[in-house]
Scaffold this motif. Structure first.
Motif, PDB file in Angstrom:
ATOM      1  N   GLU A 337       0.831  -1.205   0.000  1.00 40.90           N
ATOM      2  CA  GLU A 337       0.000   0.000   0.000  1.00 40.90           C
ATOM      3  C   GLU A 337       0.870   1.260   0.000  1.00 40.90           C
ATOM      4  N   SER A 338       1.955   1.229   0.775  1.00 37.95           N
ATOM      5  CA  SER A 338       2.833   2.393   0.845  1.00 37.95           C
ATOM      6  C   SER A 338       4.213   1.975   1.317  1.00 37.95           C
ATOM      7  N   ILE A 339       5.216   2.798   0.938  1.00 36.17           N
ATOM      8  CA  ILE A 339       6.594   2.627   1.405  1.00 36.17           C
ATOM      9  C   ILE A 339       7.074   4.014   1.828  1.00 36.17           C
ATOM     10  N   THR A 340       7.467   4.151   3.081  1.00 36.39           N
ATOM     11  CA  THR A 340       7.960   5.440   3.556  1.00 36.39           C
ATOM     12  C   THR A 340       9.397   5.291   4.038  1.00 36.39           C
ATOM     13  N   VAL A 341      10.160   6.384   3.903  1.00 35.75           N
ATOM     14  CA  VAL A 341      11.564   6.411   4.330  1.00 35.75           C
ATOM     15  C   VAL A 341      11.736   7.594   5.272  1.00 35.75           C
ATOM     16  N   ASN A 342      12.355   7.326   6.409  1.00 40.20           N
ATOM     17  CA  ASN A 342      12.624   8.379   7.390  1.00 40.20           C
ATOM     18  C   ASN A 342      14.099   8.332   7.792  1.00 40.20           C
ATOM     19  N   PRO A 343      14.870   9.403   7.534  1.00 42.60           N
ATOM     20  CA  PRO A 343      14.481  10.701   6.990  1.00 42.60           C
ATOM     21  C   PRO A 343      14.114  10.610   5.505  1.00 42.60           C
ATOM     22  N   THR A 344      13.194  11.454   5.084  1.00 42.35           N
ATOM     23  CA  THR A 344      12.741  11.411   3.694  1.00 42.35           C
ATOM     24  C   THR A 344      13.854  11.747   2.712  1.00 42.35           C
ATOM     25  N   ALA A 345      14.858  12.516   3.163  1.00 37.11           N
ATOM     26  CA  ALA A 345      15.962  12.897   2.268  1.00 37.11           C
ATOM     27  C   ALA A 345      16.808  11.698   1.876  1.00 37.11           C
ATOM     28  N   ASN A 346      16.670  10.558   2.569  1.00 38.78           N
ATOM     29  CA  ASN A 346      17.509   9.390   2.283  1.00 38.78           C
ATOM     30  C   ASN A 346      16.964   8.504   1.169  1.00 38.78           C
ATOM     31  N   ILE A 347      15.756   8.785   0.675  1.00 39.02           N
ATOM     32  CA  ILE A 347      15.225   7.966  -0.417  1.00 39.02           C
ATOM     33  C   ILE A 347      15.914   8.352  -1.721  1.00 39.02           C
ATOM     34  N   VAL A 348      16.218   7.365  -2.550  1.00 37.18           N
ATOM     35  CA  VAL A 348      16.833   7.595  -3.852  1.00 37.18           C
ATOM     36  C   VAL A 348      15.755   7.384  -4.912  1.00 37.18           C
ATOM     37  N   GLY A 349      15.417   8.438  -5.648  1.00 41.66           N
ATOM     38  CA  GLY A 349      14.341   8.329  -6.626  1.00 41.66           C
ATOM     39  C   GLY A 349      13.004   8.235  -5.908  1.00 41.66           C
ATOM     40  N   SER A 350      12.205   7.243  -6.289  1.00 41.52           N
ATOM     41  CA  SER A 350      10.902   7.049  -5.657  1.00 41.52           C
ATOM     42  C   SER A 350      10.636   5.564  -5.497  1.00 41.52           C
ATOM     43  N   ALA A 351       9.772   5.229  -4.554  1.00 48.81           N
ATOM     44  CA  ALA A 351       9.430   3.833  -4.300  1.00 48.81           C
ATOM     45  C   ALA A 351       8.549   3.286  -5.416  1.00 48.81           C
ATOM     46  N   ASN A 352       8.657   1.982  -5.685  1.00 52.70           N
ATOM     47  CA  ASN A 352       7.849   1.306  -6.695  1.00 52.70           C
ATOM     48  C   ASN A 352       6.927   0.329  -5.974  1.00 52.70           C
ATOM     49  N   LEU A 353       5.646   0.696  -5.854  1.00 55.31           N
ATOM     50  CA  LEU A 353       4.705  -0.140  -5.112  1.00 55.31           C
ATOM     51  C   LEU A 353       4.406  -1.442  -5.849  1.00 55.31           C
ATOM     52  N   THR A 354       4.467  -1.426  -7.173  1.00 57.22           N
ATOM     53  CA  THR A 354       4.171  -2.639  -7.953  1.00 57.22           C
ATOM     54  C   THR A 354       5.195  -3.724  -7.682  1.00 57.22           C
ATOM     55  N   THR A 355       6.461  -3.346  -7.649  1.00 59.56           N
ATOM     56  CA  THR A 355       7.528  -4.326  -7.406  1.00 59.56           C
ATOM     57  C   THR A 355       7.925  -4.389  -5.939  1.00 59.56           C
ATOM     58  N   GLY A 356       7.346  -3.500  -5.108  1.00 58.14           N
ATOM     59  CA  GLY A 356       7.671  -3.504  -3.689  1.00 58.14           C
ATOM     60  C   GLY A 356       9.112  -3.151  -3.405  1.00 58.14           C
ATOM     61  N   SER A 357       9.685  -2.244  -4.193  1.00 62.08           N
ATOM     62  CA  SER A 357      11.113  -1.948  -4.069  1.00 62.08           C
ATOM     63  C   SER A 357      11.353  -0.472  -3.806  1.00 62.08           C
ATOM     64  N   VAL A 358      12.466  -0.187  -3.129  1.00 61.43           N
ATOM     65  CA  VAL A 358      12.879   1.187  -2.856  1.00 61.43           C
ATOM     66  C   VAL A 358      14.388   1.188  -2.626  1.00 61.43           C
ATOM     67  N   ASN A 359      15.037   2.283  -3.033  1.00 63.98           N
ATOM     68  CA  ASN A 359      16.473   2.462  -2.803  1.00 63.98           C
ATOM     69  C   ASN A 359      16.659   3.584  -1.787  1.00 63.98           C
TER      70      ASN A 359
END
Length: 571
Positions: A337-359
């Motif tokens: 449903e959602s992927i969150t990163v804290n701190p938000t500045a540490n996310i690379v690009g954007s999360a992909n909910l379809t593949t369930g992946s995030v950098n």
């Protein structure tokens, strides 16, 4: 008479008032700025305040001219004539070495180089000859700073770390030092300087300075410190000590749906090398973990590992992407449903909910990635059957062109008419498959045809035991959420093998008999023999003689087989 006397007195009083405080005469003053020679040269604009004899103040800014270059001066400033005081705005990083007047200008007196003040007598008038011109010459005042590097015990951090030092007058310098060492002494403008570890991100856990009161401010997140530097040599230097630690990655899992909570949810991760100024990773570079789902208010969390700041971690919840490659098993019936990163500045690009992946890029302290899953709408499965060739005869079965399929986990079979589609379970009562479930489909073999290709409108498993197999007529698909997954089977009628002819001749005709039954192979054999020189082939199929016209020696085996099948159909 009395009235006249009062008027007369008033007039004299008015004259006395007007002449007792006459308007002061004015003159002009210019302020010029010069720099000492390198390495003590100064640059930029310097501020001055002029207080004239009438106690009025005038502010002016003058840019310093380089040593030996034409003087940089302000425009003439109109002030009250008489003694005026000039004061330069002071700072720790520069000092006045001389305050003088240009030859022929009004004399300057009471110079105080430390305070940057002087007195000048302003002559009334507004000509070049009457303008008072005051020249300030400044030089740089310097101090010394060193940067030292330590790490938290047990962090296993090694390598050389880079720093940038900036100060007044546009000063900037770069330095580096290995763990457990200090940089060489750096001569900087006295006063306040800023030290920055980087490039970012960094994981600074502490910053200290010697003497202790030299630390003006610090920011661990950005790896910066502002320190005071006393004028003088290395005996009065300021030492800035940075302590670094490793970063921590935590993954949390929440379930936004009814009880019971499905799971646990499997994850996999891979990491990159850290940035070039801080090489190496203390945690593992690849791995997996499994986390039970908590609630949205209180998710369950696990520590993935500790890494050097700057490391990029690619994190994936087992999903459709894993199933396609035959690796990992997603939790069926759920979707991200959602992927969150804290701190938000540490996310690379954007999360992909379809593949369930995030950098994520590991920054200072702890990075927390929270996955929230929700129930997913089930999907249906449709199977279609088509002829896969336009050159070979149409495929048929002994059941009026119907083909039988078995779907794993579904009782019974699904019948599909050639050129049509059928929903598994029936269009009125379709089987609802959970989202992300992997379903295997198998076509029941039928004599006289073979599977030439299988395509999927949706997600087809491409690896592992679920990889498609034309020989066995099987494929596996991943069911989508709330949609129809369509599987298309294409069959062909393969040419029959050509065995050794029963009888043959080198010209004219050839004949063969198959007795009570028939064989396209024996028919093809007779035709093959007769085409050595062209002519006809006489065969007997189920007791019926059939003559097939054949071509020349160039007739292809496929054509021979087609003719044979035609003869068999006619019989």
């Amino acid at each position: 008479m009395l009235l006249l006397a009062l008027v007369t007195v008033g007039c004299f009083a008015g004259q006395a008032f007007a002449t007792s405080d006459p308007a002061p005469s004015s003159g002009t003053i210019e302020v010029c700025k010069a720099s000492a020679a390198a390495p003590l040269a100064v640059t930029g604009a310097f501020g001055f305040t002029i207080t004239d004899s009438a106690h009025a103040t005038h502010a002016v800014s003058v840019t310093a001219s380089a040593a030996g270059a034409p003087l940089s001066c302000s425009a003439p400033i109109t002030v009250a004539a008489g003694a005026a005081t000039i004061a330069e705005t002071t700072a720790p990083w520069y000092t006045a070495t001389s305050i003088a007047n240009l030859p022929g200008s009004s004399a300057v007196s009471n110079q105080n180089l430390a305070a940057g003040t002087a007195t000048v007598n302003v002559t009334a008038g507004n000509t070049d000859a009457t303008t008072a011109t005051v020249v300030y010459t400044n030089q740089l005042v310097t101090g010394v700073v060193e940067v030292c590097k330590t790490v938290v015990t047990g962090s296993n951090l090694t390598g050389t770390f880079a720093f940038t030092v900036t100060g007044s007058d546009g000063f900037t310098a770069s330095t580096s030092t290995p763990v457990g060492n200090c940089s060489t002494p750096i001569t900087v403008p006295a006063g306040q300087v800023t030290v920055t570890e980087g490039p970012a991100p960094v994981d600074v856990s502490a910053i200290a300075a010697t003497p202790a009161n030299a630390l003006v401010s610090s920011n661990l997140a950005t790896g910066t410190a502002v320190v005071g530097v006393t004028a003088g040599d290395a005996t009065k230097q300021t030492i800035v000590t940075y302590t670094d630690n490793v970063t921590t990655l935590k993954v949390c899992k929440a379930w936004d749906g009814p009880s019971p909570t499905p799971g646990p949810f499997p994850f996999s991760y891979t990491t990159s090398a850290a940035n070039v100024t801080a090489p190496g990773v203390t945690g593992t570079t690849t791995g997996s973990l499994s986390i039970p789902g908590g609630t949205v208010a209180a998710p369950n969390c696990q520590i993935v590992g500790q890494y050097r700041a700057g490391t990029t971690v690619a994190l994936t919840e087992a999903s459709t992407a894993n199933a396609v490659n035959g690796t990992g098993t997603p939790v069926v019936g759920t979707k991200v449903e959602s992927i969150t990163v804290n701190p938000t500045a540490n996310i690379v690009g954007s999360a992909n909910l379809t593949t369930g992946s995030v950098n994520v890029s590991m920054g200072a302290g702890e990075t927390v990635v929270t996955y929230t899953d929700e129930p997913a709408t089930p999907g249906t499965l449709k199977i279609c059957k088509y002829s896969g060739s336009t050159t070979l005869p149409p495929i048929t079965t002994g059941n009026n062109g119907q083909f039988i399929f078995t779907v794993a986990g579904v009782p019974g079979t699904t019948t599909v008419q050639l050129g049509q589609c059928a929903v598994v379970g029936g269009s009125l009562t379709p089987v609802m498959f959970p989202f992300n479930s992997i379903v295997k489909i198998t076509e029941t073999p039928t004599a006289g045809n073979a599977v030439s290709s299988i395509t999927v409108t949706g997600v087809q498993v491409t690896g592992g035991s679920g990889a498609p197999s034309l020989a066995s007529g099987t494929t596996s698909v991943v069911i989508g959420s709330g949609n129809v997954t369509e599987v298309n089977y294409f069959n062909i009628d393969p040419p029959a093998a050509v065995p050794t002819p029963v009888s043959s001749s080198t010209g004219g005709s050839s004949s063969s008999s198959s007795g009570g039954g028939s064989s396209s192979g024996s028919i093809a054999s007779a035709i093959a023999a007769s085409t050595q020189s062209g002519g006809t082939a006489a065969v007997t199929v189920k007791g019926v003689g059939v003559t097939a016209l054949v071509g020349t020696v160039s007739t292809s085996v496929t054509t021979k087989a087609a003719l044979a099948k035609a003869a068999l159909a006619k019989a």
